[in-house]
Design a protein around this motif. Structure first.
Motif, PDB file in Angstrom:
ATOM      1  N   ASN A   1       0.916  -1.256  -0.077  1.00 54.07           N
ATOM      2  CA  ASN A   1       0.054  -0.037  -0.247  1.00 54.07           C
ATOM      3  C   ASN A   1       0.877   1.349   0.072  1.00 54.07           C
ATOM      4  OD1 ASN A   1      -2.412  -1.400  -0.124  1.00 54.07           O
ATOM      5  ND2 ASN A   1      -2.694  -1.344   2.098  1.00 54.07           N
ATOM      6  N   TYR A   2       1.796   1.474   0.650  1.00 62.09           N
ATOM      7  CA  TYR A   2       2.857   2.421   0.927  1.00 62.09           C
ATOM      8  C   TYR A   2       3.488   2.742  -0.380  1.00 62.09           C
ATOM      9  CZ  TYR A   2       2.288   3.789   5.819  1.00 62.09           C
ATOM     10  OH  TYR A   2       1.601   4.216   6.909  1.00 62.09           O
ATOM     11  N   ILE A   3       3.951   1.525  -1.066  1.00 60.37           N
ATOM     12  CA  ILE A   3       4.707   1.707  -2.119  1.00 60.37           C
ATOM     13  C   ILE A   3       3.729   2.046  -3.335  1.00 60.37           C
ATOM     14  CG2 ILE A   3       5.736   0.150  -4.116  1.00 60.37           C
ATOM     15  CD1 ILE A   3       7.013  -1.645  -1.707  1.00 60.37           C
ATOM     16  N   LYS A   4       2.617   1.650  -3.306  1.00 60.91           N
ATOM     17  CA  LYS A   4       1.587   1.936  -4.389  1.00 60.91           C
ATOM     18  C   LYS A   4       1.445   3.534  -4.375  1.00 60.91           C
ATOM     19  CE  LYS A   4      -3.214   1.555  -6.061  1.00 60.91           C
ATOM     20  NZ  LYS A   4      -4.459   0.682  -5.692  1.00 60.91           N
ATOM     21  N   ILE A   5       1.360   4.214  -3.048  1.00 58.51           N
ATOM     22  CA  ILE A   5       1.007   5.531  -2.935  1.00 58.51           C
ATOM     23  C   ILE A   5       2.482   6.588  -3.360  1.00 58.51           C
ATOM     24  CG2 ILE A   5       0.941   7.456  -1.251  1.00 58.51           C
ATOM     25  CD1 ILE A   5      -0.613   5.358   0.342  1.00 58.51           C
ATOM     26  N   ALA A   6       3.858   5.730  -2.942  1.00 60.72           N
ATOM     27  CA  ALA A   6       4.791   6.299  -3.396  1.00 60.72           C
ATOM     28  C   ALA A   6       5.068   6.450  -4.951  1.00 60.72           C
ATOM     29  CB  ALA A   6       5.877   5.649  -2.703  1.00 60.72           C
ATOM     30  N   ARG A   7       4.770   5.325  -5.473  1.00 58.17           N
ATOM     31  CA  ARG A   7       4.810   5.066  -6.979  1.00 58.17           C
ATOM     32  C   ARG A   7       4.035   5.994  -7.788  1.00 58.17           C
ATOM     33  NH1 ARG A   7       4.422  -0.591  -7.545  1.00 58.17           N
ATOM     34  NH2 ARG A   7       6.564  -0.824  -7.274  1.00 58.17           N
TER      35      ARG A   7
ATOM     36  N   HIS B   1      13.494   4.149  -4.479  1.00 52.57           N
ATOM     37  CA  HIS B   1      12.883   4.721  -3.173  1.00 52.57           C
ATOM     38  C   HIS B   1      11.557   4.019  -2.725  1.00 52.57           C
ATOM     39  CE1 HIS B   1      11.929   8.728  -1.188  1.00 52.57           C
ATOM     40  NE2 HIS B   1      10.785   8.146  -1.081  1.00 52.57           N
ATOM     41  N   CYS B   2      10.791   3.178  -3.794  1.00 56.31           N
ATOM     42  CA  CYS B   2       9.688   2.574  -3.287  1.00 56.31           C
ATOM     43  C   CYS B   2      10.349   1.208  -2.575  1.00 56.31           C
ATOM     44  CB  CYS B   2       9.025   2.073  -4.751  1.00 56.31           C
ATOM     45  SG  CYS B   2       7.988   3.259  -5.342  1.00 56.31           S
ATOM     46  N   ASP B   3      11.367   0.776  -2.878  1.00 54.19           N
ATOM     47  CA  ASP B   3      11.842  -0.562  -2.147  1.00 54.19           C
ATOM     48  C   ASP B   3      12.312   0.332  -0.835  1.00 54.19           C
ATOM     49  OD1 ASP B   3      12.216  -2.837  -3.310  1.00 54.19           O
ATOM     50  OD2 ASP B   3      13.744  -2.333  -4.488  1.00 54.19           O
ATOM     51  N   ASP B   4      12.964   1.157  -0.413  1.00 55.77           N
ATOM     52  CA  ASP B   4      13.424   1.791   0.747  1.00 55.77           C
ATOM     53  C   ASP B   4      12.193   2.137   1.603  1.00 55.77           C
ATOM     54  OD1 ASP B   4      15.422   3.185   2.333  1.00 55.77           O
ATOM     55  OD2 ASP B   4      14.398   4.964   2.466  1.00 55.77           O
ATOM     56  N   ILE B   5      10.921   2.472   1.246  1.00 51.48           N
ATOM     57  CA  ILE B   5       9.741   2.356   1.917  1.00 51.48           C
ATOM     58  C   ILE B   5       9.361   1.240   2.418  1.00 51.48           C
ATOM     59  CG2 ILE B   5       7.481   3.233   1.511  1.00 51.48           C
ATOM     60  CD1 ILE B   5       8.286   5.489   0.012  1.00 51.48           C
TER      61      ILE B   5
ATOM     62  N   GLU C   1       9.358 -10.561 -13.555  1.00 53.69           N
ATOM     63  CA  GLU C   1       9.483  -9.082 -13.487  1.00 53.69           C
ATOM     64  C   GLU C   1       9.801  -8.887 -12.062  1.00 53.69           C
ATOM     65  OE1 GLU C   1       7.619  -4.849 -14.800  1.00 53.69           O
ATOM     66  OE2 GLU C   1       6.346  -6.452 -14.417  1.00 53.69           O
ATOM     67  N   VAL C   2      10.848  -7.915 -11.697  1.00 61.13           N
ATOM     68  CA  VAL C   2      11.269  -7.730 -10.410  1.00 61.13           C
ATOM     69  C   VAL C   2      11.080  -6.094  -9.937  1.00 61.13           C
ATOM     70  CG1 VAL C   2      13.066  -7.593  -8.680  1.00 61.13           C
ATOM     71  CG2 VAL C   2      13.012  -9.329 -10.146  1.00 61.13           C
ATOM     72  N   MET C   3       9.977  -5.820  -9.462  1.00 56.88           N
ATOM     73  CA  MET C   3       9.577  -4.446  -9.095  1.00 56.88           C
ATOM     74  C   MET C   3       9.543  -4.287  -7.348  1.00 56.88           C
ATOM     75  SD  MET C   3       6.903  -3.216 -11.943  1.00 56.88           S
ATOM     76  CE  MET C   3       6.727  -1.609 -11.354  1.00 56.88           C
ATOM     77  N   ALA C   4       9.522  -3.263  -6.928  1.00 62.44           N
ATOM     78  CA  ALA C   4       9.449  -3.188  -5.465  1.00 62.44           C
ATOM     79  C   ALA C   4       7.974  -3.644  -5.021  1.00 62.44           C
ATOM     80  CB  ALA C   4       9.470  -1.708  -5.169  1.00 62.44           C
ATOM     81  N   GLY C   5       7.960  -4.303  -4.101  1.00 65.61           N
ATOM     82  CA  GLY C   5       6.625  -5.010  -3.591  1.00 65.61           C
ATOM     83  C   GLY C   5       6.197  -6.298  -4.437  1.00 65.61           C
ATOM     84  N   THR C   6       6.579  -6.656  -5.296  1.00 65.76           N
ATOM     85  CA  THR C   6       6.330  -7.696  -6.225  1.00 65.76           C
ATOM     86  C   THR C   6       6.681  -9.044  -6.186  1.00 65.76           C
ATOM     87  OG1 THR C   6       7.527  -7.052  -8.003  1.00 65.76           O
ATOM     88  CG2 THR C   6       5.219  -6.181  -7.909  1.00 65.76           C
ATOM     89  N   TYR C   7       7.896  -9.187  -5.072  1.00 60.64           N
ATOM     90  CA  TYR C   7       8.659 -10.532  -5.039  1.00 60.64           C
ATOM     91  C   TYR C   7       7.708 -11.621  -4.775  1.00 60.64           C
ATOM     92  CZ  TYR C   7      12.289  -6.955  -4.644  1.00 60.64           C
ATOM     93  OH  TYR C   7      13.270  -5.829  -4.825  1.00 60.64           O
TER      94      TYR C   7
END
Length: 223
Positions: free
Chosen positions: A49-55, A63-67, A174-180
């Protein structure tokens, strides 16, 4: 035995209630009487949820990963709270700190460490760093399948798989923040080079940890 356990955020944060944390605390406390335990906790839905907002605000994937990492550390703090005096009270932010905290003979609980590393990768790197004898990956299904068992009734679970087969399986992901999902490539590369005994099992029932450590036939073994 020195054991590293990764608990998916989708497992421990599924209902966002204290009960699952307390269940895990009870099992981990019992295991710590005979084993040296390190735990790595994922971020789950709150992190996504936080990553979605940041993205949505144009943040970079790093930055999304850091969050997301910050959320995993909050989840680690919740598990430490549930473990009470059985856990080291601080969340290590790197592997040296994890090793240092382990000298207390307490359970060490951590989250993420740096961008582009899932908590599964953190668990695999940690297992190599501390020379663990076993890595247990707890996820939302019974093991590694040839396709998503939530969407395909004919999905087949592997009882054993080689690290090389895992790498080929992950290569197209595909490797994106929050999708592992399961292990990312970094994680499986660490398992391959270190020959870490690794088992993927269903974490919805914390008791499965006991079954793994009792060498019961459960989940998928990476050989």
């Amino acid at each position: 035995m020195r054991v590293v356990i990764t608990i998916g955020g989708s497992i421990i944060m599924k209902d966002e209630s204290p009960e699952k944390f307390q269940e895990y605390a009870r099992i981990l406390t019992s295991l710590a009487k005979e084993h040296e335990i390190f735990v790595v906790v994922g971020g789950g839905k709150p992190a996504r949820n936080y990553i979605k907002i940041a993205r949505g605000m144009g943040a970079s994937e790093s930055h999304c990963d850091d969050i997301g990492i910050e959320i995993t550390r909050l989840n680690a703090k919740l598990l430490i709270t549930a473990l009470k005096g059985e856990a080291y009270p601080m969340v290590p932010e790197n592997f040296n700190e994890a090793m240092e905290y382990s000298t207390s003979n307490k359970i060490v609980v951590m989250g993420g460490t740096e961008p582009a590393h899932s908590t599964d990768a953190v668990g695999a790197i940690l297992a190599e760093f501390v020379d663990a004898e076993l890595l247990i990956n707890l996820t939302s299904v019974d093991g590694l399948y040839d396709k998503d068992p939530h969407q395909h009734d004919d999905a087949r679970m592997f009882e054993e798989v080689t690290a090389q087969q895992m790498m080929e399986f992950l290569r197209e992901k595909e490797v994106m923040a929050g999708t592992y999902e399961f292990f990312d490539m970094t994680a499986i590369q660490m398992i391959k080079r270190s020959r870490i005994k690794t088992i993927i099992a269903n974490g919805k029932a914390p008791e499965n940890l006991i079954k793994v450590l009792n060498n019961e036939k459960i989940g998928t073994r990476i050989i």
